[in-house]
Design a protein around this motif. Sequence first.
Motif, PDB file in Angstrom:
ATOM      1  N   THR A   1       7.312   0.057  -9.471  1.00 30.82           N
ATOM      2  CA  THR A   1       7.064  -1.131  -8.648  1.00 30.82           C
ATOM      3  C   THR A   1       5.573  -1.456  -8.648  1.00 30.82           C
ATOM      4  N   ASN A   2       5.279  -2.705  -8.518  1.00 29.00           N
ATOM      5  CA  ASN A   2       3.879  -3.146  -8.539  1.00 29.00           C
ATOM      6  C   ASN A   2       3.677  -4.238  -7.499  1.00 29.00           C
ATOM      7  N   ILE A   3       3.930  -3.891  -6.235  1.00 29.79           N
ATOM      8  CA  ILE A   3       3.808  -4.853  -5.142  1.00 29.79           C
ATOM      9  C   ILE A   3       2.358  -4.868  -4.654  1.00 29.79           C
ATOM     10  N   PRO A   4       1.715  -6.021  -4.594  1.00 30.11           N
ATOM     11  CA  PRO A   4       0.314  -6.090  -4.133  1.00 30.11           C
ATOM     12  C   PRO A   4       0.206  -6.051  -2.602  1.00 30.11           C
ATOM     13  N   PHE A   5       0.430  -4.874  -2.035  1.00 26.86           N
ATOM     14  CA  PHE A   5       0.429  -4.757  -0.580  1.00 26.86           C
ATOM     15  C   PHE A   5      -0.908  -5.191   0.031  1.00 26.86           C
ATOM     16  N   LEU A   6      -1.997  -4.731  -0.549  1.00 25.90           N
ATOM     17  CA  LEU A   6      -3.308  -4.976   0.057  1.00 25.90           C
ATOM     18  C   LEU A   6      -3.776  -6.419  -0.104  1.00 25.90           C
ATOM     19  N   LYS A   7      -3.030  -7.207  -0.812  1.00 25.49           N
ATOM     20  CA  LYS A   7      -3.353  -8.639  -0.890  1.00 25.49           C
ATOM     21  C   LYS A   7      -3.261  -9.271   0.492  1.00 25.49           C
TER      22      LYS A   7
ATOM     23  N   MET B   1     -11.254   2.734 -11.791  1.00 27.03           N
ATOM     24  CA  MET B   1     -10.369   1.699 -11.269  1.00 27.03           C
ATOM     25  C   MET B   1     -10.908   1.160  -9.948  1.00 27.03           C
ATOM     26  N   GLU B   2     -10.737  -0.128  -9.729  1.00 28.77           N
ATOM     27  CA  GLU B   2     -11.143  -0.719  -8.457  1.00 28.77           C
ATOM     28  C   GLU B   2     -10.333  -0.115  -7.312  1.00 28.77           C
ATOM     29  N   MET B   3     -10.975   0.049  -6.138  1.00 26.19           N
ATOM     30  CA  MET B   3     -10.323   0.740  -5.026  1.00 26.19           C
ATOM     31  C   MET B   3      -9.083  -0.011  -4.543  1.00 26.19           C
ATOM     32  N   GLY B   4      -9.155  -1.319  -4.490  1.00 26.54           N
ATOM     33  CA  GLY B   4      -7.989  -2.078  -4.041  1.00 26.54           C
ATOM     34  C   GLY B   4      -6.798  -1.865  -4.957  1.00 26.54           C
ATOM     35  N   GLU B   5      -7.047  -1.895  -6.263  1.00 23.70           N
ATOM     36  CA  GLU B   5      -5.983  -1.669  -7.240  1.00 23.70           C
ATOM     37  C   GLU B   5      -5.467  -0.236  -7.158  1.00 23.70           C
ATOM     38  N   LEU B   6      -6.375   0.718  -6.930  1.00 18.97           N
ATOM     39  CA  LEU B   6      -5.965   2.124  -6.827  1.00 18.97           C
ATOM     40  C   LEU B   6      -5.113   2.367  -5.588  1.00 18.97           C
ATOM     41  N   LEU B   7      -5.459   1.745  -4.478  1.00 18.72           N
ATOM     42  CA  LEU B   7      -4.674   1.904  -3.253  1.00 18.72           C
ATOM     43  C   LEU B   7      -3.277   1.307  -3.422  1.00 18.72           C
ATOM     44  N   ASP B   8      -3.196   0.139  -4.042  1.00 17.41           N
ATOM     45  CA  ASP B   8      -1.886  -0.462  -4.300  1.00 17.41           C
ATOM     46  C   ASP B   8      -1.034   0.440  -5.192  1.00 17.41           C
ATOM     47  N   LEU B   9      -1.665   1.013  -6.210  1.00 18.89           N
ATOM     48  CA  LEU B   9      -0.945   1.917  -7.104  1.00 18.89           C
ATOM     49  C   LEU B   9      -0.401   3.117  -6.341  1.00 18.89           C
ATOM     50  N   SER B  10      -1.211   3.698  -5.475  1.00 22.97           N
ATOM     51  CA  SER B  10      -0.794   4.888  -4.718  1.00 22.97           C
ATOM     52  C   SER B  10       0.349   4.559  -3.759  1.00 22.97           C
ATOM     53  N   ILE B  11       0.266   3.422  -3.092  1.00 21.85           N
ATOM     54  CA  ILE B  11       1.328   3.030  -2.154  1.00 21.85           C
ATOM     55  C   ILE B  11       2.634   2.793  -2.899  1.00 21.85           C
ATOM     56  N   ASN B  12       2.557   2.137  -4.060  1.00 19.16           N
ATOM     57  CA  ASN B  12       3.763   1.883  -4.831  1.00 19.16           C
ATOM     58  C   ASN B  12       4.381   3.163  -5.366  1.00 19.16           C
ATOM     59  N   GLU B  13       3.553   4.134  -5.714  1.00 17.61           N
ATOM     60  CA  GLU B  13       4.071   5.400  -6.237  1.00 17.61           C
ATOM     61  C   GLU B  13       4.788   6.212  -5.164  1.00 17.61           C
TER      62      GLU B  13
ATOM     63  N   VAL C   1       1.367   2.006   5.424  1.00 21.24           N
ATOM     64  CA  VAL C   1       1.180   1.160   4.253  1.00 21.24           C
ATOM     65  C   VAL C   1      -0.020   0.235   4.427  1.00 21.24           C
ATOM     66  N   TYR C   2      -0.068  -0.487   5.544  1.00 23.65           N
ATOM     67  CA  TYR C   2      -1.079  -1.519   5.715  1.00 23.65           C
ATOM     68  C   TYR C   2      -2.313  -1.075   6.501  1.00 23.65           C
ATOM     69  N   VAL C   3      -2.135  -0.244   7.515  1.00 22.05           N
ATOM     70  CA  VAL C   3      -3.259   0.099   8.384  1.00 22.05           C
ATOM     71  C   VAL C   3      -4.072   1.256   7.816  1.00 22.05           C
ATOM     72  N   SER C   4      -3.425   2.404   7.607  1.00 21.46           N
ATOM     73  CA  SER C   4      -4.157   3.598   7.188  1.00 21.46           C
ATOM     74  C   SER C   4      -4.765   3.455   5.802  1.00 21.46           C
ATOM     75  N   ALA C   5      -4.086   2.733   4.911  1.00 21.23           N
ATOM     76  CA  ALA C   5      -4.628   2.548   3.560  1.00 21.23           C
ATOM     77  C   ALA C   5      -5.686   1.443   3.523  1.00 21.23           C
ATOM     78  N   ALA C   6      -5.409   0.330   4.183  1.00 20.03           N
ATOM     79  CA  ALA C   6      -6.331  -0.804   4.128  1.00 20.03           C
ATOM     80  C   ALA C   6      -7.674  -0.487   4.774  1.00 20.03           C
ATOM     81  N   ILE C   7      -7.666   0.355   5.802  1.00 21.78           N
ATOM     82  CA  ILE C   7      -8.916   0.639   6.508  1.00 21.78           C
ATOM     83  C   ILE C   7      -9.884   1.421   5.627  1.00 21.78           C
TER      84      ILE C   7
END
Length: 325
Positions: A11-17, A227-239, A285-291
């Motif tokens: 999956t490749n959902i852009p959560f942090l968008k 890798m950019e941090m935003g892209e890396l965080l999205d990758l980790s959440i999707n995994e 997904v959104y709070v702990s990772a985005a911060i």
Amino acid sequence: MRPLKLVPDNTNIPFLKWRNVAMGLSLLLIIGSIVLCFVKGFNLGIDFVGGQQTRVTFSQPVDVETLRQRVEALGYGEATIQRSGDTTEYSVRTPLPEGGEEAANKAASAIRTTIQQAYPGAQVAGAQSVSGKVSEELFRNGAISLTLAMLAIALYIWFRFEWQFGVGALFALFHDVALTLGFFALTQLEFDLNIVAAILTIIGYSLNDTIVVYDRIRENMRKYRKMEMGELLDLSINETLSRTVVTSLSIGIVLAVLLLLGPDVIFGFTAAMLLGIVIGTFSSVYVSAAILLWLRLKPDSFLPKEATGPKGAERTDSVDFKDMP
């Protein structure tokens, strides 16, 4: 037969968008919950306010004000009538009379007799008594346990990962607890020791989910250092998304069944747990990772110390590339 997959592979959902929208919503809910806690307060159970509580199931609808007047006419002080469960089950709370256990039993017997005489067919489940001193100790110990649990968890994650992870986890736990407390202030469901146990359980669940995501973030930071941090965080959440969805859904189904078909005595506990599962999944997904982005976590945070020279310049000849893809 192929196993059923609720979440497809890769999956490749852009959560942090949507992190700004999600965090803004979370902050509004936190502020609203805090305001509700101070303005409306909680419907504290007998565990925290002390007194005597009698649970009654009536065979027909009753007028709450008439019931209150009949109980107060016995002379045991102001009565609090709270509906619990369906429309015919109520809890009747009165101050604890002086005179110890004998006086409490006498008061409970008088209340039971009065109710059964005025409302034929009413079933009295029993009476529970808690002294004011004990209730104060329970309230204080409950608040201390929640605070210490959150601080200990933040310290553990701080030492286990980096300080940014500790702050992120602590904020996510505060988010979960604040919204749960706001829910009870809004609905005025009875807040007793069962709810404290539910909140502690929510903290444990949310922490477990958050650590799974954080551990994958740390692993990917070692693998994808450019890798950019935003892209890396999205990758980790999707995994970790499949594990998060399956765990939350399986627990949520059980809690939903208990909420609809379970006994009324655990209704508040089950409602708190079900809400906590939803909130905890959202926060992991959104709070702990985005911060982590706002705390300026960088991809090179986990580079080995020997990978940099005395002036901080990167030494590519000493970097271990065995974890590189």
